[in-house]
Design an enzyme around this catalytic site. Structure first.
Site, PDB file in Angstrom:
ATOM      1  CG  ASP A 109     -16.124 -34.695  29.766  1.00 51.13           C
ATOM      2  OD1 ASP A 109     -17.013 -34.696  28.837  1.00 51.13           O
ATOM      3  OD2 ASP A 109     -16.219 -34.644  30.803  1.00 51.13           O
ATOM      4  CG  MET A 130     -13.683 -26.655  38.248  1.00 51.78           C
ATOM      5  SD  MET A 130     -15.272 -27.431  38.397  1.00 51.78           S
ATOM      6  CE  MET A 130     -14.849 -28.538  40.027  1.00 51.78           C
ATOM      7  CE  LYS A 186     -21.122 -31.833  31.894  1.00 50.37           C
ATOM      8  NZ  LYS A 186     -21.178 -31.690  33.365  1.00 50.37           N
TER       9      LYS A 186
HETATM   10  N1  SAH Z   1     -12.022 -34.921  37.168  1.00 51.24           N
HETATM   11  C1  SAH Z   1     -10.952 -33.717  36.813  1.00 51.24           C
HETATM   12  C2  SAH Z   1     -11.648 -32.432  37.146  1.00 51.24           C
HETATM   13  C3  SAH Z   1     -12.715 -31.880  36.544  1.00 51.24           C
HETATM   14  S1  SAH Z   1     -13.088 -30.353  37.336  1.00 51.24           S
HETATM   15  C4  SAH Z   1      -9.806 -34.307  37.465  1.00 51.24           C
HETATM   16  O1  SAH Z   1      -9.464 -35.200  38.255  1.00 51.24           O
HETATM   17  O2  SAH Z   1      -8.550 -33.392  37.434  1.00 51.24           O
HETATM   18  C5  SAH Z   1     -12.382 -29.075  36.106  1.00 51.24           C
HETATM   19  C6  SAH Z   1     -11.155 -28.524  36.836  1.00 51.24           C
HETATM   20  O3  SAH Z   1     -10.192 -29.381  36.978  1.00 51.24           O
HETATM   21  C7  SAH Z   1     -10.855 -27.286  36.080  1.00 51.24           C
HETATM   22  O4  SAH Z   1     -11.591 -26.110  36.191  1.00 51.24           O
HETATM   23  C8  SAH Z   1      -9.436 -27.063  36.742  1.00 51.24           C
HETATM   24  O5  SAH Z   1      -9.476 -26.573  37.829  1.00 51.24           O
HETATM   25  C9  SAH Z   1      -9.074 -28.564  36.874  1.00 51.24           C
HETATM   26  N2  SAH Z   1      -8.284 -28.947  35.657  1.00 51.24           N
HETATM   27  C10 SAH Z   1      -8.420 -30.117  35.126  1.00 51.24           C
HETATM   28  N3  SAH Z   1      -7.464 -30.263  34.107  1.00 51.24           N
HETATM   29  C11 SAH Z   1      -6.419 -29.432  34.419  1.00 51.24           C
HETATM   30  C12 SAH Z   1      -5.444 -28.992  33.897  1.00 51.24           C
HETATM   31  N4  SAH Z   1      -4.708 -29.731  32.652  1.00 51.24           N
HETATM   32  N5  SAH Z   1      -4.571 -27.968  34.358  1.00 51.24           N
HETATM   33  C13 SAH Z   1      -5.051 -27.158  35.566  1.00 51.24           C
HETATM   34  N6  SAH Z   1      -6.273 -27.710  35.924  1.00 51.24           N
HETATM   35  C14 SAH Z   1      -7.089 -28.629  35.412  1.00 51.24           C
END
Ligand code: SAH
Length: 523
Positions: free
Chosen positions: A43, A181, A65
């Protein structure tokens, strides 16, 4: 499907959490599986730096995505790919940012696998909520502040009919709220929280690209966060952390405070040698851009060395002026069926500590390391010993400065120079480098030898000195020692950082001090 599974043993799908961005945060199990992947479907949020663990012949599929932009593959297509590759007998790793079961649609993908009869395993990952909190210096729970935390998606428009999120309960239901998000909907989220009783003075942090060199944190209150996020131009991916614990960042912020955080530093070394400098600079928070300016190749002929290896006993000294010389010398020694025991006659000198340390790997303790780690320093130390009538062997690069052999010959030594490797400029990385420089995205370039300077400049291929200076405008230059520095100034550039002793750790210290002083000056 029955038919297929009879002929081919079905593969397996490993749903693996990649962690939040820092490639060091993947689990050992995750890394183990990446190293054995035949197909990798990954991803946007999974760190591209993890791809280096995947076998070279594995098939890589980018599933994309990115919120708000066109998806590279629909969820249905991704599900289908997982099923198809597994049924074709492949070991499939499905790599997802953070944790696959936290807003990652991991559950949905697995349901499809179950339907298709594909076996699977799931490996959890460090979710971005905990990473953002950790790397922003915000303990999401703390005995003095809160005993509960809620993970919420902000993707859903609050207030929409049939919403899954009951903001009236969440607003004050948990001490800390972490919202994934939520950047696009931030104004509505804030409005909902305050309308349902959360104090407008509650501290809020928004953390973008948590745990990566681009991490950017904005702290405000529920009242002021929308304006601050707009001012700072924060875009996804970012997390919103709401709660009193955010105040702890004042004391506990560490990641963004590291002395080289936010600095992008070009490391111009050989492919094999970059790691020590890179590891040290990254330890201080810098982001390193590695450009191999030199590629080492064996020489076309080892005739000279081979002849001398036959009569090693006649030598009084063997001089090593680089790690590479050591490496290629020993490779040839071994290839000829010899080893360290055949070196018991001559004394061995190393130009500096790193070369001496490297010699230890081959079972040799250097007899001499000069006080000053240059060819000049080595010559001086040897002259102190007296070299008249001594036989001296110098295995080294095919093209190198003649200073050492000439000086020693001048003092009456019999010197044999044996080329053991050659430097050739690598091809293919010029454009990426130019784009980084033209975009003003480089803070500093480090040079650890004269040849890294000349090869780097050749790689840049500037049409004129003016063009070169324009490309490097605002970019600081660090040189490991005076010889390297001279090559830099001979090319019309100036040196900003130079350590007193010519070692990698000293160079790193000098860079840290340089930026430390700059910070003090700016305050
Ligand atoms: N499965 C992932 C989340 C996916 S949803 C997890 O456990 O982190 C995607 C959202 O995750 C983004 O819109 C943001 O809000 C957050 N996100 C993922 N990686 C991030 C990062 N490095 N810094 C800040 N927010 C992050």
């Amino acid at each position: 499907m029955e038919q297929q599974t009879k002929n081919i043993k079905p593969g397996k799908v490993y749903l693996v959490g990649a962690g939040p961005g820092d490639p060091g945060l993947i689990t050992l199990r995750g890394k183990y599986l990446l190293e054995r992947a035949e197909v990798l479907i990954y991803d946007y949020l999974a760190s591209p730096k993890l791809l280096k663990y995947v076998p070279k012949d594995a098939k890589l599929i980018y599933a994309g995505k990115k919120g708000g932009t066109k998806h590279t593959h629909t969820q249905e297509e991704i599900n289908q790919m997982l099923v198809d590759w597994a049924l074709a007998g492949k070991n499939v790793v499905r790599l997802k940012g953070g944790d696959p079961f936290i807003f990652g649609r991991g559950g949905e993908e697995l349901e499809e696998l179950v339907k298709a009869g594909v076996p699977f395993e799931v490996v959890p990952g460090v979710t971005s909520a905990t990473a953002a909190a950790t790397y922003a210096g915000i303990p999401i729970t703390h005995r003095g502040y809160t005993a509960s935390v809620a993970f919420i998606t902000g993707h859903e428009e609050p207030g929409k009919e049939n919403s899954n999120i009951d903001w009236s309960k969440l607003a004050t239901g948990a001490g800390t709220l972490v919202i994934y998000m939520g950047i696009k909907n931030l104004p509505i989220i804030v409005e909902n929280l305050t309308r349902h009783g959360r104090d407008p003075k509650t501290p809020v942090a928004v953390v973008r690209w948590a745990s990566t060199p681009e991490q950017h944190t904005v702290v405000a209150t529920l009242e002021t966060i929308v304006g601050r996020v707009e001012e700072e131009g924060i875009k996804p991916p970012a997390l919103i952390i709401v709660g009193e614990v955010v105040a702890l960042r004042d004391t506990l912020d560490w990641f963004e405070k590291r002395p080289l955080f936010g600095k992008r530093i070009v490391v111009t070394r050989t492919r094999e040698q970059a790691s020590e400098l890179v590891v040290a600079l990254e330890g201080y928070g810098a982001e390193c851009l590695e450009y191999a300016t030199i590629q080492m190749d064996p020489v076309d002929s080892y005739a000279i060395l081979d002849e001398e290896l036959e009569r090693l006993n006649e030598y009084h000294w063997i001089l090593f002026s680089s790690i590479n010389a050591v490496q290629y010398f020993f490779e040839r020694l071994y290839a000829k069926g010899l080893d360290a025991r055949d070196l018991k006659g001559p004394d061995v000198a190393a130009v500096g500590r790193a070369t001496a340390d490297f010699l230890l790997h081959y079972g040799i303790v250097a007899d001499l390391i000069p006080a000053v780690y240059t060819a000049e320093g080595l010559a001086e130390s040897l002259l102190d010993f007296g070299v008249e009538g001594r036989n001296i062997l110098i295995p080294r690069a095919a093209k190198a400065r003649e200073f050492l052999p000439e000086t020693l010959r001048g003092a009456g030594a019999q010197v044999t120079v044996a080329p053991v490797y050659q430097n050739v400029p690598p091809t293919g990385c010029k454009d990426g480098l130019r784009a980084e420089l033209e975009g003003g995205k480089v803070d500093m370039i480090t040079f650890t030898s004269s040849s890294t300077v000349t090869h780097f400049l050749a790689m840049l291929d500037a049409a004129s000195e003016e063009e070169l200076r324009a490309l490097l405008h605002g970019v600081k230059i660090a040189a490991i020692g005076p010889v390297t520095a001279k090559t830099i100034t001979d090319n019309g550039l100036s040196v900003d950082v130079q350590p007193e002793t010519f070692t990698i750790p000293e160079l790193v210290d000098a860079i840290v001090h340089y930026y430390g002083d700059q910070r003090v000056r700016q305050q």
